[in-house]
Design an enzyme around this catalytic site. Structure first.
Site, short mmCIF file in Angstrom:
data_model
loop_
_atom_site.label_atom_id
_atom_site.label_comp_id
_atom_site.label_asym_id
_atom_site.label_seq_id
_atom_site.Cartn_x
_atom_site.Cartn_y
_atom_site.Cartn_z
N LYS A 65 37.29 -24.26 34.73
CA LYS A 65 38.37 -25.03 34.11
C LYS A 65 37.90 -25.77 32.85
O LYS A 65 38.60 -25.80 31.84
CB LYS A 65 38.96 -26.00 35.12
CG LYS A 65 39.74 -25.30 36.22
CD LYS A 65 40.43 -26.27 37.14
CE LYS A 65 41.27 -25.51 38.16
NZ LYS A 65 42.29 -24.66 37.53
N ASP B 64 33.37 -15.91 36.37
CA ASP B 64 34.35 -15.28 37.25
C ASP B 64 33.98 -13.83 37.53
O ASP B 64 33.78 -13.04 36.62
CB ASP B 64 35.74 -15.32 36.60
CG ASP B 64 36.28 -16.74 36.48
OD1 ASP B 64 35.90 -17.59 37.30
OD2 ASP B 64 37.09 -17.00 35.56
N ASP C 151 44.72 -23.82 32.49
CA ASP C 151 43.67 -24.41 31.66
C ASP C 151 44.03 -24.36 30.19
O ASP C 151 43.82 -25.32 29.44
CB ASP C 151 42.34 -23.67 31.89
CG ASP C 151 41.88 -23.76 33.33
OD1 ASP C 151 42.21 -24.77 34.00
OD2 ASP C 151 41.20 -22.83 33.80
N THR D 47 53.52 -28.66 35.53
CA THR D 47 53.76 -27.28 35.12
C THR D 47 54.49 -26.54 36.23
O THR D 47 54.13 -26.64 37.40
CB THR D 47 52.44 -26.57 34.77
OG1 THR D 47 51.53 -26.68 35.88
CG2 THR D 47 51.79 -27.22 33.56
N LEU D 48 55.50 -25.76 35.84
CA LEU D 48 56.39 -25.10 36.81
C LEU D 48 56.39 -23.58 36.62
O LEU D 48 57.40 -22.92 36.86
CB LEU D 48 57.81 -25.65 36.66
CG LEU D 48 57.96 -27.17 36.77
CD1 LEU D 48 59.39 -27.59 36.43
CD2 LEU D 48 57.59 -27.65 38.16
N GLY D 49 55.28 -23.03 36.16
CA GLY D 49 55.22 -21.58 35.95
C GLY D 49 56.18 -21.14 34.87
O GLY D 49 56.30 -21.78 33.82
N ASN E 60 37.18 -23.18 30.03
CA ASN E 60 38.45 -22.61 29.55
C ASN E 60 39.19 -23.59 28.65
O ASN E 60 39.69 -23.23 27.58
CB ASN E 60 39.35 -22.25 30.73
CG ASN E 60 38.81 -21.14 31.59
OD1 ASN E 60 37.93 -20.38 31.16
ND2 ASN E 60 39.30 -21.03 32.81
N GLY F 13 58.79 -23.47 33.14
CA GLY F 13 58.47 -24.42 32.09
C GLY F 13 57.65 -25.59 32.60
O GLY F 13 56.73 -25.44 33.39
#
Length: 312
Positions: A40, A13, A251, A219-221, A43, A224
């Protein structure tokens, strides 16, 4: 403890930080530039290793300095490098922009990751068969990833698939997936359905269940994660932290989920653990540098309130 095999990408990166992202045709003056090892697959693999999981990495890097850096890192993390192949194609590179709020925009040049082909997959079949869990993503050739999922399931491995970068998955392969871990956007793309509300996410998850996926963990940030299975639907809350950099959070969530499942942790508790790892990752810069160790995750969980579980 079950053995985890990670098939995936290794990407260096190149990170630029700025107050705000440039608009089309605009240049902005940035604040800093750094280089981090990521991708990904890398990680997820390193996150499992730092949690003291038993993990092997399968992938490909170039015969260049970036490739050498990955081999050195994995040796330092006590991860077997025998199945990280070398290529005449350059190691993958990610151009990452991060604004002052910690949000990111990423352009990936996959390089050697796309040089990993079906012949290479044949060479590592015994490595996959020797594992108990396959964790993979899509920063490699789609045909390689799909055939690996099928091969793993046919050899009785648990399969965990992170459908990122966002894409559709051929329907005939969905039945080989035990755990599918999209975010909201990826869930919508997978199903051609809206996913802007919880109700819409539930409907989209049900479609994937009907198509053969065993468990969907969306996954919803900071809201949760949503679990959807044949017998269980639940919203597991997330941790509130001061976000510095969201790169690698998804990841590390996947790595932690695989680690917890490898220790026979029940799925709700596995998601809680993965939420903690993901939240911690956002509190530090970079991808692999932000991945925390088991003791740190345990301490974080102990020092925070128990996550709420809402049955749906």
């Amino acid at each position: 403890m079950k053995k985890i095999v990670v098939l995936g990408s290794l990407v260096t990166d190149l990170v630029s930080r700025m107050d705000r992202f440039p608009n089309a045709g605009e240049s902005v003056v940035g604040n800093s530039f750094q280089t981090f090892l990521g991708g990904k697959g890398a990680n997820q693999c390193v996150s499992i290793a730092r949690l003291r999981g038993e993990v092997k990495m399968i992938g490909k890097v170039g015969n260049d300095q970036f490739g050498d850096n990955f081999i050195r890192l994995f040796k330092e993390e006590n991860i077997d490098v025998n199945d990280i192949f070398r290529s005449e194609v350059s190691t993958g590179v990610g151009n990452v922009q991060i604004d002052k709020s910690g949000q990111n925009r990423i352009c990936i040049i996959l390089g050697a990751n796309l040089d990993f082909n079906l012949d290479d997959l044949t060479k590592v079949q015994n490595i996959i068969k020797g594992g108990d869990i396959l964790l993979t993503q899509f920063e490699m050739k789609e045909e390689v990833v799909l055939e690996a999922i099928k091969f793993a399931k046919e050899n009785n491995l648990m399969t965990i698939v992170n459908p990122a970068p966002a894409r559709k998955i051929k329907e005939e392969y969905l039945k080989y997936i035990d755990y599918l871990t999209p975010n909201e956007f990826e869930l919508g793309l997978l199903t051609d359905m809206k996913t802007s509300s919880l109700e819409e996410c539930l409907k989209a998850s049900n479609k994937l269940l009907d198509l053969g996926v065993k468990n969907i963990v969306t996954t919803l940030g900071d809201k949760g994660a949503l679990l959807y299975t044949k017998n269980e639907r639940a919203l597991i809350s997330g941790y509130k932290v001061n976000v510095v950099d969201t790169v690698g959070a998804g990841d590390s969530f996947n790595g932690a989920l695989a680690y917890a499942l490898s220790n026979n942790v029940e799925i709700i508790d596995a998601i809680k653990f993965a939420n903690a790892m993901g939240a911690l990752t956002t509190t530090k810069n970079g991808a692999i540098p932000s991945l925390h160790h088991l003791e740190e995750v345990k301490a974080f969980i102990k020092n925070n309130k128990e996550l709420k579980v809402k049955t749906l």
